[in-house]
Design a protein around this motif. Structure first.
Motif, mmCIF file in Angstrom:
data_model
loop_
_atom_site.group_PDB
_atom_site.id
_atom_site.type_symbol
_atom_site.label_atom_id
_atom_site.label_comp_id
_atom_site.label_asym_id
_atom_site.label_seq_id
_atom_site.Cartn_x
_atom_site.Cartn_y
_atom_site.Cartn_z
ATOM 1 N N LYS A 164 83.903 -33.328 60.890
ATOM 2 C CA LYS A 164 85.085 -32.512 60.603
ATOM 3 C C LYS A 164 84.635 -31.134 60.124
ATOM 4 C CE LYS A 164 88.532 -35.926 59.067
ATOM 5 N NZ LYS A 164 89.324 -36.371 57.881
ATOM 6 N N HIS A 165 83.569 -31.149 59.347
ATOM 7 C CA HIS A 165 82.999 -29.914 58.824
ATOM 8 C C HIS A 165 81.536 -29.850 59.265
ATOM 9 C CE1 HIS A 165 86.564 -29.252 56.405
ATOM 10 N NE2 HIS A 165 86.497 -30.503 56.055
ATOM 11 N N GLU A 166 81.308 -29.157 60.359
ATOM 12 C CA GLU A 166 79.970 -29.093 60.953
ATOM 13 C C GLU A 166 78.959 -28.541 59.935
ATOM 14 O OE1 GLU A 166 77.339 -29.578 64.257
ATOM 15 O OE2 GLU A 166 79.358 -30.287 63.852
ATOM 16 N N PRO A 167 77.854 -29.248 59.729
ATOM 17 C CA PRO A 167 76.858 -28.797 58.737
ATOM 18 C C PRO A 167 75.985 -27.670 59.272
ATOM 19 C CG PRO A 167 76.130 -30.840 59.752
ATOM 20 C CD PRO A 167 77.501 -30.549 60.317
ATOM 21 N N THR A 168 76.600 -26.515 59.494
ATOM 22 C CA THR A 168 75.923 -25.372 60.125
ATOM 23 C C THR A 168 74.615 -25.022 59.429
ATOM 24 O OG1 THR A 168 78.130 -24.534 60.618
ATOM 25 C CG2 THR A 168 76.285 -23.018 60.950
ATOM 26 N N HIS A 169 74.643 -25.015 58.100
ATOM 27 C CA HIS A 169 73.463 -24.607 57.341
ATOM 28 C C HIS A 169 72.323 -25.616 57.419
ATOM 29 C CE1 HIS A 169 76.654 -22.138 55.647
ATOM 30 N NE2 HIS A 169 75.731 -21.346 55.145
ATOM 31 N N PHE A 170 72.641 -26.853 57.858
ATOM 32 C CA PHE A 170 71.628 -27.914 57.870
ATOM 33 C C PHE A 170 71.104 -28.242 59.267
ATOM 34 C CE2 PHE A 170 73.849 -28.845 53.877
ATOM 35 C CZ PHE A 170 72.776 -28.959 53.019
ATOM 36 N N LEU A 171 71.792 -27.774 60.303
ATOM 37 C CA LEU A 171 71.437 -28.206 61.653
ATOM 38 C C LEU A 171 69.977 -27.927 61.983
ATOM 39 C CD1 LEU A 171 74.649 -27.158 63.640
ATOM 40 C CD2 LEU A 171 73.957 -29.459 62.901
ATOM 41 N N SER A 172 69.472 -26.762 61.583
ATOM 42 C CA SER A 172 68.081 -26.433 61.890
ATOM 43 C C SER A 172 67.107 -27.306 61.096
ATOM 44 C CB SER A 172 67.809 -24.950 61.625
ATOM 45 O OG SER A 172 68.013 -24.629 60.266
ATOM 46 N N GLU A 197 71.905 -24.797 45.834
ATOM 47 C CA GLU A 197 72.719 -25.960 45.465
ATOM 48 C C GLU A 197 74.211 -25.732 45.658
ATOM 49 O OE1 GLU A 197 71.350 -27.376 41.630
ATOM 50 O OE2 GLU A 197 69.323 -27.618 42.428
ATOM 51 N N SER A 198 74.655 -24.486 45.590
ATOM 52 C CA SER A 198 76.073 -24.227 45.828
ATOM 53 C C SER A 198 76.436 -24.546 47.276
ATOM 54 C CB SER A 198 76.420 -22.772 45.485
ATOM 55 O OG SER A 198 75.696 -21.868 46.286
ATOM 56 N N VAL A 199 75.514 -24.259 48.209
ATOM 57 C CA VAL A 199 75.748 -24.584 49.621
ATOM 58 C C VAL A 199 75.800 -26.099 49.800
ATOM 59 C CG1 VAL A 199 74.805 -24.424 51.966
ATOM 60 C CG2 VAL A 199 74.656 -22.452 50.423
ATOM 61 N N LEU A 200 74.813 -26.796 49.261
ATOM 62 C CA LEU A 200 74.757 -28.249 49.425
ATOM 63 C C LEU A 200 75.988 -28.920 48.818
ATOM 64 C CD1 LEU A 200 71.685 -30.515 49.156
ATOM 65 C CD2 LEU A 200 73.731 -31.156 47.932
ATOM 66 N N SER A 215 69.346 -42.768 39.880
ATOM 67 C CA SER A 215 70.429 -43.319 40.694
ATOM 68 C C SER A 215 71.157 -42.211 41.441
ATOM 69 C CB SER A 215 71.420 -44.083 39.803
ATOM 70 O OG SER A 215 72.521 -44.553 40.559
ATOM 71 N N ALA A 216 71.439 -41.108 40.742
ATOM 72 C CA ALA A 216 72.102 -39.964 41.388
ATOM 73 C C ALA A 216 71.221 -39.379 42.485
ATOM 74 C CB ALA A 216 72.430 -38.901 40.337
ATOM 75 N N GLU A 217 69.911 -39.323 42.238
ATOM 76 C CA GLU A 217 69.000 -38.777 43.236
ATOM 77 C C GLU A 217 68.914 -39.686 44.457
ATOM 78 O OE1 GLU A 217 64.405 -37.255 43.230
ATOM 79 O OE2 GLU A 217 65.743 -36.546 41.649
ATOM 80 N N VAL A 218 68.964 -40.996 44.225
ATOM 81 C CA VAL A 218 68.976 -41.959 45.334
ATOM 82 C C VAL A 218 70.196 -41.720 46.224
ATOM 83 C CG1 VAL A 218 69.469 -44.403 45.822
ATOM 84 C CG2 VAL A 218 67.573 -43.792 44.305
ATOM 85 N N ILE A 219 71.360 -41.550 45.608
ATOM 86 C CA ILE A 219 72.593 -41.334 46.374
ATOM 87 C C ILE A 219 72.542 -40.010 47.122
ATOM 88 C CG2 ILE A 219 75.078 -40.906 46.130
ATOM 89 C CD1 ILE A 219 75.007 -43.004 43.823
ATOM 90 N N LEU A 220 72.077 -38.972 46.463
ATOM 91 C CA LEU A 220 71.928 -37.659 47.102
ATOM 92 C C LEU A 220 71.019 -37.757 48.325
ATOM 93 C CD1 LEU A 220 72.155 -34.504 47.030
ATOM 94 C CD2 LEU A 220 70.223 -34.531 45.467
ATOM 95 N N THR A 221 69.889 -38.423 48.147
ATOM 96 C CA THR A 221 68.927 -38.584 49.239
ATOM 97 C C THR A 221 69.544 -39.345 50.408
ATOM 98 O OG1 THR A 221 67.093 -38.593 47.660
ATOM 99 C CG2 THR A 221 66.648 -39.517 49.829
ATOM 100 N N LYS A 222 70.238 -40.442 50.107
ATOM 101 C CA LYS A 222 70.841 -41.253 51.165
ATOM 102 C C LYS A 222 71.969 -40.515 51.881
ATOM 103 C CE LYS A 222 68.210 -44.830 50.938
ATOM 104 N NZ LYS A 222 67.315 -45.137 52.085
ATOM 105 N N ALA A 223 72.717 -39.682 51.162
ATOM 106 C CA ALA A 223 73.775 -38.898 51.803
ATOM 107 C C ALA A 223 73.176 -37.913 52.812
ATOM 108 C CB ALA A 223 74.592 -38.157 50.748
ATOM 109 N N LEU A 224 72.076 -37.271 52.424
ATOM 110 C CA LEU A 224 71.412 -36.331 53.345
ATOM 111 C C LEU A 224 70.827 -37.072 54.547
ATOM 112 C CD1 LEU A 224 69.664 -33.954 50.784
ATOM 113 C CD2 LEU A 224 71.552 -33.366 52.319
ATOM 114 N N HIS A 225 70.231 -38.244 54.285
ATOM 115 C CA HIS A 225 69.715 -39.059 55.400
ATOM 116 C C HIS A 225 70.842 -39.427 56.362
ATOM 117 C CE1 HIS A 225 65.480 -39.767 54.741
ATOM 118 N NE2 HIS A 225 65.665 -40.129 53.481
#
Length: 433
Positions: free
Chosen positions: A264-272, A288-291, A241-251
Motif C-alpha cells: 500500500k505504501h511502497e518502501p521507496t527508500h528501502f528498495l535499493s 530513524e525518522s524515515v524508518l 525483544s524490541a530489536e528482535v521485532i524490528l529486525t523481523k519486520a525489516l526481514h
C-alpha cells in the motif's frame, strides 16, 4: 597542511552538555565538520537504538555522543598530554576529527539494520569520510590526504597507535563518554566513574597510552561500570525483544519486496537496500525518522505479519521471553518450530533465539584473533605493568566472557485449548491465561 588547519574561530563556541558541562570548539575545521549534513544526520540516530522502549529517557542521539567523545579527546591532548615529549602535537587535529566522526556511518537503529542488510557501520564511516560528501570536502581543505588519515585512525590502521588508542582501546574516549551519557539518560547509577581522575593520570608512552598506577582504583571503577552497564542496560531483555521485532519486520518487508508483493505504501527508500543496489547517497538519506514513518504506514498493510510486527514495535506490544540454553535445548527448539507452524504462528517471525555476550576486560594473548591491547599502568619506578597483574578486582573479570541466551515469542498468540497450544506452553513453561 594548509592555513585552514591552524585557523581558529574568532570566539570560542560551546555546546551545553549534561555530561561534560561544556563542549569547547576553537578550531574552524571542527566547527565546519559539525555543520556538515552527514554529521547533522546523527541527530536523527538514537545512541541506544530500541532502549528507549525500556528506559524512557534514552532518547539521546549519536550526535551528542560524538560531541562528547570529541570533548574528552580534546581535554586529553590539550591538558593531560600538552607539552609532554612523548606526544606529537601535530597529531592533534587528526585525533580530534577522528573522535568527532567515529560514529558517522551508523544507520537507523544501528545494529538491527546492519544485521538485516549485512552492513558494517565502520565501513560506511570510512565511505562517508572518503566519498563525495560535505565532510570529505571540509577535511580535504586541511590537506588532500587528511580524510584518509582520519579514516585510518577509525579503522585502527593509522601508524601512530597512540592516536588510535585514544579512540579505540579498552579505556578510550568512546567508552568513557557512552558509559556516562547512557547512564545519565537511562537514569541508572551503574555507569558513573571518576573520569576526571582518569584523564589526570593518563600519560603518552611511545605507541600507547598508559595510566599512572596511582589512578588504578579509578580504572577499576570504570571497568566495573562497563560490566554493570552491559548487563543492566545494553543487554536488557526487553530492549532485545524490541530489536528482535524490528529486525523481523525489516526481514518481512524485504521478503515481500523480493516476492513481488504490492505494498500500500511502497518502501521507496528501502528498495535499493532490498536488492543491494543502494548508493552512499541512499545510505546517508536514511535515518530513524524515515524508518519509523514506514513502520507507522505498514501497520495498515494487507500482509498480516508485516502489519502485526510494525504495530508491535510502534505500540510496544513486545514478545515475551524465557531463558534458553541452545546447547541443551536444541531438540526442544525443533519441536517448538514444528508446533508453531502447525498452530499457524510462523516460527520464522514469531519464535526467535537471541544471545548476548560481553568480555569486560581482556589481557593480551598473542596470536589470538581480535587481540585486545590491555590497559597498562605506569609504576613509580617507570616500569609498565598490565592492569590485571596489579588489580585483584580486574583479575576477577579478566578474560571471562559472560553470555546470556533468550527465546522470544508472542505469548498471547499461544493461548487456547488445543493440544498443540498446550504442548507449546508446556515446552515454554507458560501457564494459560
Amino acid at each position: 597542511m594548509t592555513a585552514y588547519a591552524q585557523q581558529k574561530l574568532a570566539e570560542e563556541k560551546v555546546f551545553k552538555d549534561p555530561v561534560h558541562r561544556y563542549i569547547h570548539i576553537r578550531d574552524q575545521v571542527i566547527w565546519d565538520v559539525i555543520g556538515a549534513k552527514e554529521f547533522q544526520r546523527l541527530r536523527r540516530i538514537r545512541q541506544l537504538g530500541t532502549t528507549f522502549l525500556v528506559f524512557h529517557g534514552a532518547e539521546h542521539s549519536r550526535f551528542s555522543h560524538s560531541l562528547g567523545v570529541y570533548e574528552i579527546v580534546r581535554r586529553i591532548v590539550d591538558s593531560s598530554f600538552a607539552g609532554r615529549s612523548e606526544w606529537d602535537d601535530s597529531e592533534r587535529l587528526v585525533v580530534l576529527c577522528a573522535a568527532l566522526l567515529h560514529d558517522l556511518g551508523h544507520g537507523p537503529f544501528s545494529h538491527a539494520f546492519e544485521n538485516v542488510f549485512l552492513l558494517d557501520h565502520e565501513n560506511f564511516t570510512q565511505a562517508i569520510l572518503l566519498g563525495d560528501t560535505e565532510v570529505n570536502a571540509i577535511l580535504r581543505r586541511v590537506s588532500d590526504d587528511f580524510p584518509q588519515k582520519v579514516a585510518d585512525v577509525i579503522a585502527k590502521t593509522y601508524p601512530n597507535k597512540q592516536v588510535v588508542s585514544l579512540i579505540s582501546s579498552q579505556i578510550d574516549a568512546d567508552r568513557m563518554d557512552y558509559l556516562q551519557r547512557d547512564a545519565y539518560f537511562t537514569g541508572v547509577s551503574y555507569g558513573h566513574f571518576d573520569m576526571e581522575r582518569i584523564l589526570r593520570v593518563m600519560r603518552p608512552r611511545e605507541d600507547q597510552v598508559v595510566i599512572k598506577s596511582s589512578g588504578m582504583h579509578a580504572v577499576e571503577d570504570y571497568i566495573m561500570s562497563r560490566y554493570q552497564m552491559y548487563w543492566q542496560v545494553y543487554f536488557h531483555p526487553v530492549s532485545r525483544s524490541a530489536e528482535v521485532i524490528l529486525t523481523k519486520a525489516l526481514h518481512r518487508a524485504k521478503k515481500l519486496s523480493e516476492d513481488g508483493y504490492t505494498f500500500k505504501h511502497e518502501p521507496t527508500h528501502f528498495l535499493s537496500f532490498f536488492d543491494g543496489s543502494f548508493t552512499l547517497e541512499d545510505y546517508v538519506a536514511l535515518d530513524e525518522s524515515v524508518l519509523l514513518t514506514y513502520f507507522q504506514l505498514w501497520t495498515k498493510e494487507e500482509d498480516e505479519i508485516l502489519a502485526d510486527l510494525c504495530s508491535r514495535f510502534m505500540y510496544r506490544k513486545l514478545f515475551q521471553y524465557i531463558e534458553f540454553d541452545p546447547a541443551k535445548d536444541f531438540m526442544k527448539m525443533r519441536e517448538l518450530e514444528q508446533l508453531f507452524a502447525e498452530a499457524g504462528v510462523d516460527p520464522a517471525y514469531y519464535l526467535v533465539f537471541d544471545s548476548s555476550s560481553d568480555l569486560p576486560y581482556d589481557f593480551y594473548r598473542p596470536g589470538e584473533e581480535g587481540e585486545r591491547i590491555p590497559i597498562h599502568l605506569l609504576m613509580p619506578s617507570g616500569e609498565i605493568r598490565e592492569l590485571s597483574r596489579q588489580s585483584e578486582i580486574v583479575v576477577a573479570v579478566s578474560g571471562k566472557r559472560r553470555s546470556d541466551h533468550k527465546l522470544y515469542f508472542p505469548a498471547e498468540r499461544l493461548q487456547g485449548n488445543s493440544p498443540k497450544l498446550q504442548r507449546i506452553r508446556d515446552l515454554l513453561g507458560l501457564e494459560e491465561v
